[in-house]
Design a protein around this motif. Structure first.
Motif, PDB file in Angstrom:
ATOM      1  N   UNK A   1     -18.936 -11.623  20.149  1.00 38.17           N
ATOM      2  CA  UNK A   1     -18.176 -12.799  19.796  1.00 38.17           C
ATOM      3  C   UNK A   1     -16.714 -12.788  20.614  1.00 38.17           C
ATOM      4  N   UNK A   2     -16.314 -11.878  20.707  1.00 39.04           N
ATOM      5  CA  UNK A   2     -15.121 -11.717  21.244  1.00 39.04           C
ATOM      6  C   UNK A   2     -15.066 -11.835  22.828  1.00 39.04           C
ATOM      7  N   UNK A   3     -16.064 -11.100  23.235  1.00 36.29           N
ATOM      8  CA  UNK A   3     -16.177 -11.156  24.864  1.00 36.29           C
ATOM      9  C   UNK A   3     -16.503 -12.769  25.026  1.00 36.29           C
ATOM     10  N   UNK A   4     -17.374 -13.304  24.423  1.00 37.37           N
ATOM     11  CA  UNK A   4     -17.597 -14.747  24.672  1.00 37.37           C
ATOM     12  C   UNK A   4     -16.451 -15.427  24.584  1.00 37.37           C
ATOM     13  N   UNK A   5     -15.614 -15.428  23.501  1.00 40.32           N
ATOM     14  CA  UNK A   5     -14.388 -16.023  23.110  1.00 40.32           C
ATOM     15  C   UNK A   5     -13.232 -16.063  24.390  1.00 40.32           C
ATOM     16  N   UNK A   6     -13.256 -14.878  24.691  1.00 37.01           N
ATOM     17  CA  UNK A   6     -12.299 -14.486  25.935  1.00 37.01           C
ATOM     18  C   UNK A   6     -12.940 -14.885  27.169  1.00 37.01           C
TER      19      UNK A   6
ATOM     20  N   UNK B   1      -7.867 -10.155  23.625  1.00 35.73           N
ATOM     21  CA  UNK B   1      -9.267  -9.708  23.406  1.00 35.73           C
ATOM     22  C   UNK B   1      -9.036  -8.217  23.274  1.00 35.73           C
ATOM     23  N   UNK B   2      -8.463  -7.231  24.145  1.00 40.03           N
ATOM     24  CA  UNK B   2      -8.376  -6.010  23.807  1.00 40.03           C
ATOM     25  C   UNK B   2      -7.704  -5.655  22.448  1.00 40.03           C
ATOM     26  N   UNK B   3      -6.648  -6.255  22.306  1.00 39.56           N
ATOM     27  CA  UNK B   3      -6.039  -6.066  20.779  1.00 39.56           C
ATOM     28  C   UNK B   3      -6.779  -6.394  19.891  1.00 39.56           C
ATOM     29  N   UNK B   4      -7.690  -7.517  19.922  1.00 38.24           N
ATOM     30  CA  UNK B   4      -8.668  -7.870  18.751  1.00 38.24           C
ATOM     31  C   UNK B   4      -9.810  -6.851  18.680  1.00 38.24           C
ATOM     32  N   UNK B   5     -10.162  -6.343  19.890  1.00 37.11           N
ATOM     33  CA  UNK B   5     -11.086  -5.286  20.000  1.00 37.11           C
ATOM     34  C   UNK B   5     -10.588  -3.780  19.234  1.00 37.11           C
ATOM     35  N   UNK B   6      -9.336  -3.786  19.184  1.00 36.70           N
ATOM     36  CA  UNK B   6      -9.026  -2.644  18.446  1.00 36.70           C
ATOM     37  C   UNK B   6      -8.844  -3.003  17.090  1.00 36.70           C
ATOM     38  N   UNK B   7      -8.331  -4.197  16.517  1.00 39.21           N
ATOM     39  CA  UNK B   7      -8.661  -4.761  15.169  1.00 39.21           C
ATOM     40  C   UNK B   7      -9.837  -4.482  14.416  1.00 39.21           C
ATOM     41  N   UNK B   8     -11.011  -4.782  15.545  1.00 35.57           N
ATOM     42  CA  UNK B   8     -12.355  -4.722  14.809  1.00 35.57           C
ATOM     43  C   UNK B   8     -12.555  -3.268  14.897  1.00 35.57           C
TER      44      UNK B   8
ATOM     45  N   UNK C   1       0.161  -7.900  11.744  1.00 33.45           N
ATOM     46  CA  UNK C   1       1.210  -8.471  12.293  1.00 33.45           C
ATOM     47  C   UNK C   1       0.402  -8.959  13.601  1.00 33.45           C
ATOM     48  N   UNK C   2      -0.445  -8.341  14.370  1.00 34.20           N
ATOM     49  CA  UNK C   2      -1.096  -8.463  15.582  1.00 34.20           C
ATOM     50  C   UNK C   2      -2.064  -9.990  15.038  1.00 34.20           C
ATOM     51  N   UNK C   3      -2.734  -9.492  14.054  1.00 28.31           N
ATOM     52  CA  UNK C   3      -3.594 -10.787  13.611  1.00 28.31           C
ATOM     53  C   UNK C   3      -2.826 -12.015  13.451  1.00 28.31           C
ATOM     54  N   UNK C   4      -1.453 -11.964  12.830  1.00 28.05           N
ATOM     55  CA  UNK C   4      -0.759 -13.136  12.579  1.00 28.05           C
ATOM     56  C   UNK C   4      -0.243 -13.704  13.795  1.00 28.05           C
ATOM     57  N   UNK C   5       0.147 -12.900  14.658  1.00 25.90           N
ATOM     58  CA  UNK C   5       0.691 -13.422  15.987  1.00 25.90           C
ATOM     59  C   UNK C   5      -0.527 -13.984  16.966  1.00 25.90           C
ATOM     60  N   UNK C   6      -1.621 -13.263  16.857  1.00 24.80           N
ATOM     61  CA  UNK C   6      -2.623 -13.715  18.040  1.00 24.80           C
ATOM     62  C   UNK C   6      -3.665 -14.751  17.413  1.00 24.80           C
ATOM     63  N   UNK C   7      -3.802 -14.805  16.101  1.00 22.06           N
ATOM     64  CA  UNK C   7      -4.948 -15.485  15.526  1.00 22.06           C
ATOM     65  C   UNK C   7      -4.211 -16.555  14.371  1.00 22.06           C
ATOM     66  N   UNK C   8      -3.707 -16.005  13.242  1.00 21.11           N
ATOM     67  CA  UNK C   8      -3.253 -16.878  12.417  1.00 21.11           C
ATOM     68  C   UNK C   8      -2.341 -18.049  12.756  1.00 21.11           C
TER      69      UNK C   8
END
Length: 178
Positions: free
Chosen positions: A122-127, A137-144, A168-175
């Motif tokens: 999903x992350x690959x396609x979204x990117x 994407x790389x940061x979200x992969x690390x969160x995953x 904090x990474x999720x706050x800044x990049x997703x939420x």
């Protein structure tokens, strides 16, 4: 156990130890800030009720030092928000890219359809559809990866700073963005 300073009363190390011995957890300023930021986002920005529930549970777990649960629930909340965004704004682009990658892909029309994909895919396609760039994407992969480490029996140990960073990474990049 406390001293008066120019800023007011502060606990000494002995006072902090006493408070902790009473069962009251002391939190760092980073924990307090991240918790407040997430609670504020729930009140002001996050509209989806399912996402709100996940984020509020994640904050509660974080504040109670249930770090693995906080990582799991915050990831699920972030992923739900991304799924919502795809369904409401980017579904056609997403389906085209998913089909390009897998000819057997059956077009998604709901969040449940998107959940058929592995989260990494999903992350690959979204990117690839420009929902976010390579660095995000790389940061979200690390969160995953962290979420996967927290969701299975293993010896992974986490502290409040590692989880505050995750949140904090999720706050800044997703939420805040979706």
């Amino acid at each position: 156990m406390a001293i008066k300073t120019v800023d007011g009363w502060e606990l000494t190390n002995q006072g902090k130890e006493h408070i902790q011995n009473l069962g009251v957890p002391l939190k760092s300023e980073a924990v307090i800030k991240v918790s407040m930021d997430l609670r504020n986002l729930v009140e002001t920005s996050i509209k989806d009720s399912v996402t709100k529930e996940f984020v509020l549970e994640a904050v509660g777990c974080f504040e109670a030092s249930h770090y693995r649960a906080a990582v799991l629930l915050s990831w699920v909340g972030a992923l739900n928000l991304l799924y919502e965004h795809v369904c409401s704004q980017r579904l056609n682009d997403f389906n085209v890219e998913a089909k390009r990658r897998d000819a057997k892909w059956k077009d998604a029309t709901t969040i449940d359809d998107l959940a058929r994909l592995k989260e990494y895919d999903f992350l690959q396609i979204a990117s690839a559809t420009s929902m976010f760039g390579k660095s995000v994407k790389n940061e979200l992969e690390q969160r995953l990866k962290l979420r996967n480490g927290c969701g299975h029996p293993n010896s992974l140990a986490l502290g409040e700073n590692a989880v505050a960073n995750h949140l904090e990474i999720l706050i800044l990049n997703v939420f805040k963005k979706f």
